[in-house]
Design a protein around this motif. Structure first.
Motif, PDB file in Angstrom:
ATOM      1  N   ASN A 120       0.832  -1.208   0.000  1.00 24.92           N
ATOM      2  CA  ASN A 120       0.000   0.000   0.000  1.00 24.92           C
ATOM      3  C   ASN A 120       0.858   1.245   0.000  1.00 24.92           C
ATOM      4  O   ASN A 120       0.507   2.253   0.572  1.00 24.92           O
ATOM      5  CB  ASN A 120      -0.915   0.067   1.232  1.00 24.92           C
ATOM      6  N   LEU A 138      14.822  -4.657   9.536  1.00 26.20           N
ATOM      7  CA  LEU A 138      14.722  -6.031   9.048  1.00 26.20           C
ATOM      8  C   LEU A 138      16.114  -6.621   8.853  1.00 26.20           C
ATOM      9  O   LEU A 138      16.368  -7.781   9.193  1.00 26.20           O
ATOM     10  CB  LEU A 138      13.948  -6.052   7.720  1.00 26.20           C
ATOM     11  N   ARG A 178       5.653 -13.781   1.618  1.00 23.36           N
ATOM     12  CA  ARG A 178       4.375 -13.418   2.250  1.00 23.36           C
ATOM     13  C   ARG A 178       4.579 -12.961   3.682  1.00 23.36           C
ATOM     14  O   ARG A 178       4.020 -11.967   4.127  1.00 23.36           O
ATOM     15  CB  ARG A 178       3.426 -14.625   2.248  1.00 23.36           C
ATOM     16  N   VAL A 179       5.384 -13.730   4.379  1.00 27.48           N
ATOM     17  CA  VAL A 179       5.588 -13.408   5.787  1.00 27.48           C
ATOM     18  C   VAL A 179       6.340 -12.082   5.927  1.00 27.48           C
ATOM     19  O   VAL A 179       5.960 -11.210   6.718  1.00 27.48           O
ATOM     20  CB  VAL A 179       6.365 -14.538   6.492  1.00 27.48           C
ATOM     21  N   GLY A 182       4.168  -9.234   5.109  1.00 26.87           N
ATOM     22  CA  GLY A 182       3.239  -8.977   6.213  1.00 26.87           C
ATOM     23  C   GLY A 182       3.917  -8.191   7.324  1.00 26.87           C
ATOM     24  O   GLY A 182       3.368  -7.223   7.844  1.00 26.87           O
ATOM     25  N   TRP A 183       5.117  -8.616   7.639  1.00 31.18           N
ATOM     26  CA  TRP A 183       5.858  -7.929   8.704  1.00 31.18           C
ATOM     27  C   TRP A 183       6.086  -6.477   8.333  1.00 31.18           C
ATOM     28  O   TRP A 183       5.891  -5.569   9.125  1.00 31.18           O
ATOM     29  CB  TRP A 183       7.190  -8.651   8.926  1.00 31.18           C
ATOM     30  N   ARG A 185       4.483  -4.650   6.161  1.00 26.46           N
ATOM     31  CA  ARG A 185       3.233  -3.909   6.082  1.00 26.46           C
ATOM     32  C   ARG A 185       2.835  -3.391   7.457  1.00 26.46           C
ATOM     33  O   ARG A 185       2.433  -2.259   7.626  1.00 26.46           O
ATOM     34  CB  ARG A 185       2.154  -4.873   5.594  1.00 26.46           C
ATOM     35  N   ARG A 186       2.971  -4.269   8.438  1.00 23.20           N
ATOM     36  CA  ARG A 186       2.573  -3.862   9.778  1.00 23.20           C
ATOM     37  C   ARG A 186       3.514  -2.821  10.343  1.00 23.20           C
ATOM     38  O   ARG A 186       3.112  -1.858  10.953  1.00 23.20           O
ATOM     39  CB  ARG A 186       2.496  -5.062  10.686  1.00 23.20           C
ATOM     40  N   GLY A 189       3.354   0.963   8.989  1.00 23.69           N
ATOM     41  CA  GLY A 189       2.398   1.850   9.652  1.00 23.69           C
ATOM     42  C   GLY A 189       3.052   2.466  10.861  1.00 23.69           C
ATOM     43  O   GLY A 189       2.987   3.662  11.095  1.00 23.69           O
ATOM     44  N   LYS A 190       3.769   1.643  11.594  1.00 22.96           N
ATOM     45  CA  LYS A 190       4.357   2.109  12.831  1.00 22.96           C
ATOM     46  C   LYS A 190       5.477   3.112  12.582  1.00 22.96           C
ATOM     47  O   LYS A 190       5.529   4.151  13.211  1.00 22.96           O
ATOM     48  CB  LYS A 190       4.910   0.907  13.568  1.00 22.96           C
TER      49      LYS A 190
END
Lengths: 195, 939
Positions: A120, A138, A178-179, A182-183, A185-186, A189-190
């Protein structure tokens, strides 16, 4: 003339780097940075920021320009892309930071970021800088995953190509991607909040 | 980050990857199985990361209990068992970390109940808390709250709650099904408020109010909302939702409904606040919005992560209800209206405006101190609205809105928006062709799509700010500007001079770019004064103010002030940014432009060259800026007669642009147009024609034939055609240009006056003086209406004077010229104009010359005659013709008159080649003079 010496450089630097010469690695980085930035700028100028011609074509072009094909081995190619992906990241992020610093300035358009929609991301400078910060984190947690992201986002490699480069099966790259996605993406935001 | 964290992360990630190998419905079970004995933090971390891999809905939300929910696989073993006094039946739903079963109670009464059982045993602490709250929960006894019947622990230490079973779906769906109108919905909402109010009185917060926690029970024909899960969030979900390990957050609730202050990831890293009644009020406000509008305050997509939703809630002000409404697709608006028994979306829109919007806003405002302090107050306001009384919540003040506007669009966006807006609608009313090849204008064209969005956004905002303007009609851009300017005129932002100065400056620029430099200058001066007084001499707004005010001052013809301001801007910018900065080069480039406009071409050249030097010395030269300066540089070169240098500058511009832009980039056309003008001047008409042809092609492809800029090139082509005497073609092109501008800009625009002026010229050349008069008059009228610059206004007057003069209407010619002279007072003009002016003045009313004036004219003529070829041929030619006409009037067609006339014609032929309209006019005039017809027509 210029062309010959450049390909030689790249080729030798790659080899030296593989043999453990870290100075060659950073030299390679700088070398690629200039070359790719130049290529990217002319691309953006010609095609506009929304062009479909993205990082992959750019890297392929750079690869063919900079690496002596007749002597190149498979490892050269894999390594080239790994370094080049990181270089692309730097270019994209530097550009984004520049844009943020300029504030009102128009500036050049940013490079398109591959698969950015999966996060996004809007290809806005703020987003990219936040992404960079996440990638930094990461990298300290899991360098292998960082490489995966760099190859996908900044080199624009497909899942198949990425699998080939990392020496993994396609299925495990899919899951890993995918994992990691996902990490990111979350955490994106932070970290945007923190910026 | 520590090494352990890395290990932990890789472990969690690989666990998630393993779970992903299983079919979706088994994954939750796999997480539980794999994390057994590992402690909840790990399980929660795995669960969260797993949830984030779902591309559809990573936002965790519990499902409402519903009969259609299939039985849970992993914990289905409970069905048929007994817990407490309940026999467990089918699964109603799964939420968070618990499962809801339908159960049957045998004692004391036989009834159906809902039992919610946690998936995992809880820690000791959580159990104590549950015990403490059980009593409070039991006290809740309200018709709008599903009763808690029992709470306890299963044999394997998992806590459970039993509550009244509500045989109905979520309340919102029920409202939609029954097509409840707004008033009926508000009544249902009021009942929800009563339930929450009751709980608050008993010291219990709900903490997780959301539509799926409010079920619709049907009693008779009435729809009665029942709140479920009261206080349970705290007991059941909190430990399991401890996200601290993963995200550093501790959250209870559902992201969209959670009150911002309890999130604690705000801009300043405030610690999360303890939830209080106002947090529940926030959730009620969100709920009210959903009752009314069917969507939550913050737009979100299914793929938004928990954290991104939370950060949106915590960090951004919810947009006003009506703004959300405007953002909905028309089909959605239609459906929403139908679901509320309204015929058209407009009806719903009207209903939402005003009271209801303010009530929602007061309930969900980010700062909880500004919210309703109690549910009772909120309910009372809703009731007041239903009763038609004035509500407590009011419209935000204008000041509040503007602050919001600024805050939301702080960085660049606002100025960009306003400037783009001005450019999109007003276009730049400036000298005929890109003297300051307008970079921003070109960008505006490229970014037309973005502009549209910005404009829509602003329109929405202003519609809001001025509801009386709106009422069905579109607020125009001018309305918006007037509104904004008027508000700024009042004493707003007195306590924040920076905001005020910034806004003043931006509005100044907008007014200026929309063709109202006078107003722009007033605003810019105000901004400048304010800035100097309140912000310090070297504040960025002072620097910006100097630059803008200086630029605008030149536009209204006050070159002295303009130079003064820009020189100050130059000094300060050098001081603040160092000499070698693009800020300095921008000011220098502008100084070049204003000096060029005053025909101080050598000075202009110096400034431009300095600017260019700075730009070229930048580590990463801004080629766009460079081309802009280069292109401008060509103008003073041209005027100084250094045509080769001018051409070189333009060719370089074009060369750079060929590298920089693709073939059809609109920016290329500016330089090509300038090249066309230059080559025309150099009398290389064929080359000029080629350049203009290419410019026209580029503009046609990139902008389309309806674009005003396209008209500019067509107009230039017409001028070229006139120059080479191709009148039929010129006339066709002029009509074309006129059409383009009439269509795109309307008749009252400076550019629409250009073709009129040229047609006037054309008619003069054709000897059609009546036609020339009509055209120049139209041109003059337009320039009066748009209040063009003095120089622009004087142009058609000059044409009129010539046309009158040619018809021997000396009085009228004199009036026109005097008016022009008055306009041009203090502004440097060409020597030919001065000569013409003096010559006409030299004539008395019936065309007889004053001897004195004639002498003056003669002396001027001597000055104008310089030995080399660079003399002002036009002035000389005009003077010769004038003197000839005097001579004829005094002595008839003498040999001297003949000679003067021939000389004049020859002089003018240097500037106007044989086929030029003016050449024709002059010859015609000369012939008429020599034929002696002039004096006979004078009365």
């Amino acid at each position: 003339m210029q062309q010959v010496s450049k390909t030689l450089d790249t080729f030798q630097l790659l080899r030296q780097w593989r043999e453990g010469d870290s100075a060659a690695g950073s030299e390679l980085f700088v070398h690629l940075y200039d070359e790719l930035k130049h290529l990217a700028a002319s691309r953006v100028a010609n095609e506009g920021p929304r062009s479909d011609l993205g990082a992959t074509e750019l890297l392929h072009e750079a690869y063919f320009r900079l690496v002596d094909q007749s002597h190149a081995e498979w490892q050269d190619r894999a390594q080239f892309f790994a370094v080049a992906a990181r270089v692309m990241r730097r270019i994209v992020i530097d550009k984004a930071r520049e844009r943020l610093a300029e504030k009102r300035g128009a500036g050049q358009p940013l490079l398109p970021l591959h698969y950015a929609e999966e996060l996004n991301l809007d290809n806005q400078p703020e987003d990219l800088v936040a992404l960079d910060r996440c990638l930094e984190a990461l990298g300290t947690l899991d360098p292998d995953r960082l490489r995966l992201v760099e190859l996908r986002f900044f080199a624009g490699l497909s899942l198949e190509e990425t699998a080939k480069h990392l020496g993994l099966s396609r299925a495990s790259v899919v899951r890993r991607w995918r994992v990691t996605r996902g990490w990111l993406r979350r955490n994106l935001g932070k970290s945007q909040v923190e910026s | 980050m520590t090494a352990t964290e890395g290990v932990q992360f890789r472990r969690i990630a690989s666990l998630v990857e393993e779970c992903l190998g299983f079919p979706a419905e088994q994954r939750a079970g796999e997480v539980v199985r794999r994390c057994q004995g590992e402690g909840l933090p790990l399980a929660a971390a795995v669960d969260l990361l797993l949830a984030s891999t779902e591309s559809t809905s990573p936002v965790r939300e519990s499902h409402p209990p519903s009969a259609s929910q299939p039985g849970a696989n992993s914990s289905g073993e409970l069905s048929g068992n007994r817990i407490g006094s309940f026999r467990i039946g089918r699964v109603l739903g799964k939420g968070g970390m618990g499962i809801v079963y339908l159960a049957e109670q045998q004692e004391p009464v036989r009834r159906q109940v809902a039992v919610k059982i946690a998936l995992q045993p809880l820690g000791l602490q959580a159990n104590w808390r549950i015990a403490a709250e059980r009593q409070a929960l039991a006290r809740l006894n309200h018709s709008n709250i599903a009763r808690i019947l029992e709470a306890g622990q299963t044999s394997d230490q998992r806590p459970y709650f039993a509550m009244e079973y509500i045989d109905g779906g979520p309340v919102l769906a029920a409202c939609d099904e029954r097509k409840l109108g707004i008033a009926e919905r508000l009544k249902v909402f009021l009942q929800v408020c009563r339930g929450v109010e009751h709980a608050h009185r008993n010291g219990i917060l709900h903490r997780d109010l959301k539509p799926s926690n409010i079920l619709a029970s049907v009693e008779g024909s009435e729809l009665v909302p029942k709140i479920i899960d009261f206080g349970i969030a705290k007991g059941l979900d909190e430990p399991l939702l401890d996200l601290t390990q993963v995200t550093g957050l501790a959250i209870v609730g559902t992201p969209s409904y959670i009150a911002p202050e309890t999130i604690g990831i705000g801009e300043k890293f405030e610690a999360p606040q303890v939830a209080d009644t106002r947090s529940d009020i926030y959730s009620l406000g969100v709920l009210l919005q959903e009752f009314l509008l069917g969507c939550r305050p913050h737009a979100q997509s299914p793929s938004d992560s928990v954290v991104s939703v939370l950060s949106k809630v915590a960090n951004t002000d919810p947009p006003p209800l009506i703004e959300r409404w405007y953002g909905l697709k028309p089909e959605r608006q239609k459906r929403l209206a139908l679901e509320r028994s309204l015929e058209t979306p407009i009806q719903l829109q009207r209903r939402l405006r005003g009271d209801l919007q303010w009530i929602v806003q007061k309930a969900i405002v980010r700062n909880r101190d500004e919210r309703y302090s109690t549910v009772t107050a909120l309910a009372a306001d809703v009731q007041r609205h239903l009763d038609g009384e004035a509500v407590e919540a009011g419209p935000p003040t204008a000041r509040y809105r503007l602050v919001k506007l600024l805050k939301r669009n702080r960085s660049a966006a606002l100025s960009a928006a306003l400037v783009l807006l001005a450019l999109t609608f007003g276009f730049v009313a400036r000298t005929i062709e890109a003297r300051r090849a307008n970079q921003r204008a070109a960008e505006a064209i490229v970014a037309r799509d973005d502009t549209k969005k910005v404009v829509e956004f602003l329109l929405t905002l202003f519609r809001e700010a001025a509801p009386d303007v709106a009422a069905g009609e579109e607020a125009t851009v001018s309305d918006m500007l007037e509104e904004a300017t008027e508000r700024l005129g009042k004493d707003v932002f007195v306590d924040s001079p920076e905001v005020r100065a910034d806004l003043l400056l931006q509005l100044a620029e907008v007014h200026w770019r929309r063709g109202d430099p006078q107003r722009g200058l007033i605003l810019a001066n105000e901004a400048l004064e304010l800035g100097k007084k309140e912000l310090g001499e070297n504040h960025r707004l002072v620097l910006g103010g100097l630059h803008v005010a200086g630029t605008i001052a030149s536009e209204v013809g006050d070159y002295e002030r303009s130079t003064e301001l820009l020189l100050e801007a130059l000094d300060r910018n050098v001081e603040v940014h160092s000499y070698d900065s693009t800020k300095v080069s921008d000011v220098l480039a502008n100084l070049g432009a204003i000096h060029e406009e005053q025909d101080l071409d050598q000075l202009a050249l110096d400034y431009y060259e300095q600017a260019l030097g700075i730009l070229e010395r930048q580590p990463a030269p801004d080629v766009a800026r460079i081309t802009s300066v280069l292109s401008n540089l060509s103008v003073p070169y041209r005027k100084l007669g250094r045509l080769q240098d001018a051409e070189q500058a333009l060719r370089r511009t074009i060369e750079i642009q060929d590298d920089l832009y693709e073939e059809n980039h609109p920016q290329r056309a500016f330089a090509l147009n300038n090249l066309g003008i230059l080559l025309q001047e150099a009398k290389r008409f064929d080359d000029a024609r080629e350049a203009l042809k290419e410019a026209r092609r580029v503009r046609e492809v990139s902008l389309g034939v309806d674009h005003p800029y396209y008209g500019l090139t067509v107009n230039l082509q017409a001028q070229l055609a006139m120059r080479v005497g191709d009148w039929a073609e010129a006339e066709g092109l002029l009509n074309e240009a006129r059409e383009v501008w009439l269509k795109s800009l309307g008749p009252d625009h400076l550019w629409s006056s250009y073709p009129e002026y040229n047609i006037g010229d054309l008619r003069l050349g054709q000897g059609d003086y009546a036609g020339a008069l009509a055209a120049f008059q139209r041109c003059s009228e337009i320039r009066d209406i748009v209040d063009a610059t003095p120089r622009a206004k004087a142009g058609p007057l000059l044409g009129l004077a010539i046309a009158w003069h040619a018809q021997d209407e000396y009085v009228k010619a004199k009036v026109a010229l005097d008016t022009a002279a008055e306009l041009l007072h203090g502004i440097p003009t060409t020597s030919s104009f001065q000569l013409l002016l003096e010559a006409v003045r030299a004539q008395n009313l019936n065309g007889k010359p004053h001897a004195e004036q004639e002498l003056l004219l003669q002396s001027r003529l001597d000055e104008a005659v310089v030995p080399d070829d660079d003399g002002d041929w036009e002035a000389r030619g005009l003077a010769h013709i004038m003197l000839a006409s005097f001579e004829i009037q005094r002595n008839g067609t003498s040999a001297r008159a003949r000679e003067l006339t021939m000389r004049g014609v020859a002089d003018l032929a240097e500037v106007f080649p044989e086929h030029h309209v003016w050449h024709r006019m002059i010859v015609r005039r000369a012939e008429a003079l020599l034929a002696g017809s002039a004096s006979s027509a004078s009365d």
